[in-house]
Enzyme design. Structure first.
Site, PDB file in Angstrom:
ATOM      1  N   HIS A 170      -2.121   3.358  -0.108  1.00 59.89           N
ATOM      2  CA  HIS A 170      -1.076   4.285   0.329  1.00 59.89           C
ATOM      3  C   HIS A 170      -1.413   4.911   1.675  1.00 59.89           C
ATOM      4  CE1 HIS A 170       1.721   7.790   0.089  1.00 59.89           C
ATOM      5  NE2 HIS A 170       2.486   6.873  -0.472  1.00 59.89           N
ATOM      6  N   CYS A 171      -2.690   5.129   1.928  1.00 57.08           N
ATOM      7  CA  CYS A 171      -3.122   5.777   3.170  1.00 57.08           C
ATOM      8  C   CYS A 171      -2.918   4.902   4.403  1.00 57.08           C
ATOM      9  CB  CYS A 171      -4.602   6.146   3.085  1.00 57.08           C
ATOM     10  SG  CYS A 171      -5.050   7.147   1.662  1.00 57.08           S
ATOM     11  N   ILE A 172      -2.873   3.586   4.218  1.00 57.98           N
ATOM     12  CA  ILE A 172      -2.771   2.679   5.369  1.00 57.98           C
ATOM     13  C   ILE A 172      -1.351   2.173   5.578  1.00 57.98           C
ATOM     14  CG2 ILE A 172      -5.192   1.991   5.208  1.00 57.98           C
ATOM     15  CD1 ILE A 172      -4.256  -0.650   3.899  1.00 57.98           C
TER      16      ILE A 172
END
Length: 358
Positions: free
Chosen positions: A350-352
């Site tokens: 999700h962070c990328i």
């Protein structure tokens, strides 16, 4: 009025950044790049991908995606590859018109507890990307926010954590009420739910996207452990107690699904630590450091849910997470992707990724 659609609403595309920073992905980032390519492959099964790469690595990125359709490669400088946090947050109005929000980015805490000393390239990405796509954007500076610190249900409710949004390195001159008002104004939400905590040892000051996420309006998954001796237990227990007493913007009590964290803690090894090359002022890793592993750091695409998988002694919990999410998302394919190398960088799938709504 503009609103931030839920991630599970239809996407026009996803934004990602090619990973090369030695302090996140190692002196040889090949393993991390391979993991990113697996994410590219899964995303482009059902939507387009915009991939940013700096001038020195543009051809490397081009070669890595040569086998894929639906990839739009853009030359753009960055300090790292966390598209969720440095990319624009997109909102749209009732006419379907899209615009971006360029928050102020200070590497998760600026001079107080930021993770690297120079973040100017990252801070410029949101507006530059909107300009590249020919989309309008709002400059929210000096308000500091990262995309991973907010979730919305698309129906007026946002999720955040107190540990992040009230941290001294974000907006220390603003009260909680002022921060909430800014979120409501920018995101078109009517209610902000303030979870107390995130994932243990999460270096972002505990972003919400690692601990709790909407899977439908009025319905969330919460990172969980039954092990009362695990340092995550009191954090998740505090969040559960809060969520059980909360209602969303529509007045609904929340349906809460526990999504257990990996059975075995994932630690940074001596070999891992030796592979990094840190700049002056950059947060370093130490052998034995517990990484903030969570299956809540999944990503919705138009056709799938992309779920981190850690492998090895966590194979059983990997499978359990996929099974739970498949039950909750029966109309999407659940795709487990190897994510240990992404976790080593400090985040996960999700962070990328950053969705661009349709």
């Amino acid at each position: 009025m503009y609103r931030m659609p839920a991630e599970y609403e239809p996407h026009r595309a996803t934004l990602m950044i090619w990973p090369v920073r030695p302090g996140s992905w190692g002196k040889d980032p090949q393993a991390a790049q391979d993991a990113f390519v697996r994410v590219f492959e899964a995303i482009t099964q059902s939507e387009d991908l915009y991939l940013l790469a700096d001038p020195d690595h543009l051809e490397q990125a081009r070669a890595a995606v040569a086998h894929l359709d639906r990839v739009h490669l853009i030359c753009m400088d960055s300090n790292d590859a966390w598209a969720r946090d440095v990319g624009p947050t997109f909102v749209k109005n009732d006419r379907g018109e899209l615009k971006g929000i360029s928050w102020s980015f200070n590497a998760w805490g600026g001079t107080v507890d930021g993770l690297y000393a120079d973040w100017q390239k990252d801070d410029a990405i949101a507006s530059a990307f909107c300009q590249e796509l020919g989309l309008p954007w709002d400059d929210a500076a000096p308000f500091v926010l990262e995309g991973g610190s907010i979730h919305t249900d698309g129906e007026g409710t946002a999720l955040v954590t107190e540990s992040c949004l009230l941290s001294a390195g974000r907006n220390p001159s603003m009260s909680r009420e002022e921060i909430e008002a800014e979120l409501c104004r920018r995101l078109g939400v009517e209610k902000v739910l303030w979870l107390p905590r995130g994932i243990y040892n999460d270096e972002t000051n505990e972003h919400v996207d690692n601990v709790c996420a909407f899977v439908a309006p009025g319905e969330v998954v919460l990172a969980w452990t039954d092990n009362e001796s695990d340092p995550q237990y009191p954090l998740s227990a505090a969040d559960l107690a809060y969520l059980q007493s909360a209602t969303d913007a529509k007045g609904r009590s929340l349906k809460i699904h526990k999504l257990p964290i990996p059975d075995q803690p994932i630690l940074c090894s001596e070999e891992d630590c030796a592979s990094y090359s840190f700049e002056p002022g950059e947060d370093i890793r130490e052998p034995g450091e517990r990484l903030a592993a969570s299956y809540v750091n999944f990503y919705f695409t138009n056709g799938a849910v992309l779920v981190p998988q850690f492998g090895g002694e966590n194979a059983a919990s990997d499978a359990r997470a996929c099974k739970i999410l498949q039950q909750l998302c029966p109309n999407r394919q659940v795709i487990g992707l190897p994510a240990r190398e992404i976790l080593q960088g400090g985040g996960n799938i999700h962070c990328i990724t950053q969705q661009i709504p349709l």
